[in-house]
Design an enzyme around this catalytic site. Structure first.
Site, mmCIF file in Angstrom:
data_model
loop_
_atom_site.group_PDB
_atom_site.id
_atom_site.type_symbol
_atom_site.label_atom_id
_atom_site.label_comp_id
_atom_site.label_asym_id
_atom_site.label_seq_id
_atom_site.Cartn_x
_atom_site.Cartn_y
_atom_site.Cartn_z
ATOM 1 N N SER A 1 9.770 35.361 5.851
ATOM 2 C CA SER A 1 10.895 36.237 6.185
ATOM 3 C C SER A 1 10.547 37.238 7.270
ATOM 4 C CB SER A 1 11.346 36.996 4.937
ATOM 5 O OG SER A 1 10.319 37.882 4.510
ATOM 6 N N GLU A 131 10.215 29.652 -9.379
ATOM 7 C CA GLU A 131 11.332 30.216 -8.628
ATOM 8 C C GLU A 131 12.634 29.438 -8.802
ATOM 9 O OE1 GLU A 131 10.568 32.343 -4.829
ATOM 10 O OE2 GLU A 131 8.784 31.064 -4.753
ATOM 11 N N HIS A 147 -15.040 22.746 -16.784
ATOM 12 C CA HIS A 147 -16.099 23.695 -17.135
ATOM 13 C C HIS A 147 -15.565 24.916 -17.879
ATOM 14 C CE1 HIS A 147 -18.886 21.417 -14.653
ATOM 15 N NE2 HIS A 147 -17.978 21.439 -13.690
ATOM 16 N N LYS A 238 10.334 44.464 -4.721
ATOM 17 C CA LYS A 238 10.188 44.948 -3.350
ATOM 18 C C LYS A 238 10.874 46.297 -3.182
ATOM 19 C CE LYS A 238 9.702 40.472 -1.023
ATOM 20 N NZ LYS A 238 10.304 39.524 -0.031
#
Length: 244
Positions: A1, A131, A147, A238
């Site tokens: 973006s 999403e 492991h 955000k």
């Protein structure tokens, strides 16, 4: 973006370090910074619903940029074109596979395994499940998970669905590891799905898997009645960060 905080921070760090910078973005502050600082930039279309839907643009631009700089051969760029041909040819089969696999994941937590050279594919699929389908999942790579994570398989849990991304030419020892893993994991969940790639070069096979995984996540979103585009919680994050 072009407005992602981490990317803008990385840009500033690289600029201060005197690095040569080439920007790829659809706009935003990143393009503005490149213009102001005199750096090269490539502006990709900005009329898409989400950055994750623009992989075709961003991946091609990255490879073409590396090829122009002489860091990779033009053959890699050609393989993107052949990947597109492969996906055109396999489109109906991919869609059908996605429609069959998505119901197997509905109501379950996908656990995605692959060999190390295909980890980017597994990561992409995990992110698309997150999403698009608005669901949790995780991924790990072979042989590393042998492991550590393998020891975590101790409790019967049919709410887990294991998905293996596999190639016909996987390293022989990793094929053996996967077979043994499946035998162990089969004691704890009844849903184990093997997906095999199609195509020649590794890029073709990776793009096949990406396309298949994207469609599976879309079909799962439909089954869960989720809007595959909506990411309001990220917008909230955000917004809150911007207040700090």
């Amino acid at each position: 973006s072009g407005n992602t905080e981490e990317t803008l921070s990385a840009y500033d760090l690289m600029k201060n370090a005197g690095a040569r910078i080439i920007v790829i973005a659809s706009g935003g502050k990143l393009i503005e910074k490149a213009k102001a600082d005199g750096f090269d930039y490539i502006k990709v279309p900005d009329n898409w619903a989400s950055p994750r839907a623009c992989l075709g643009y961003s991946l091609v631009q990255q490879l073409c940029m590396l090829e122009k700089l002489g860091l990779i051969s033009s053959e890699k760029v050609d393989q993107i074109a052949s990947s597109a041909d492969l996906l055109d040819k396999e489109q109906e089969d991919i869609r059908e596979k996605a429609r069959r696999i998505a119901p197997l994941l509905q109501g379950k937590i996908p656990v995605i395994y692959t060999t190390d050279r295909m980890e980017a594919v597994a990561m992409r699929f995990r992110q698309q499940i997150n999403e698009n389908a608005k669901a949790l999942c995780w991924h790990h790579v072979i042989p590393e998970m042998n492991h550590n994570e393998l020891v975590g398989w101790r409790d019967k849990n049919d709410d887990l669905a294991v998905v293996y991304f596999r190639n016909r030419d996987d390293f022989e020892r990793n094929v053996t590891r996967i077979d043994i893993n499946k035998e162990i994991i089969g004691h704890y969940t009844s849903t184990i799905i093997d997906l095999y790639s199609k195509g020649g070069p590794l890029i073709e096979r990776a793009m096949y898997f990406v396309h298949l995984g994207d469609w599976i996540s879309w079909e799962l979103a439909e089954l869960r009645n989720m809007d595959a585009v909506e990411v309001k919680v990220i917008d909230f994050l955000k917004g809150e960060l911007a207040k700090q």
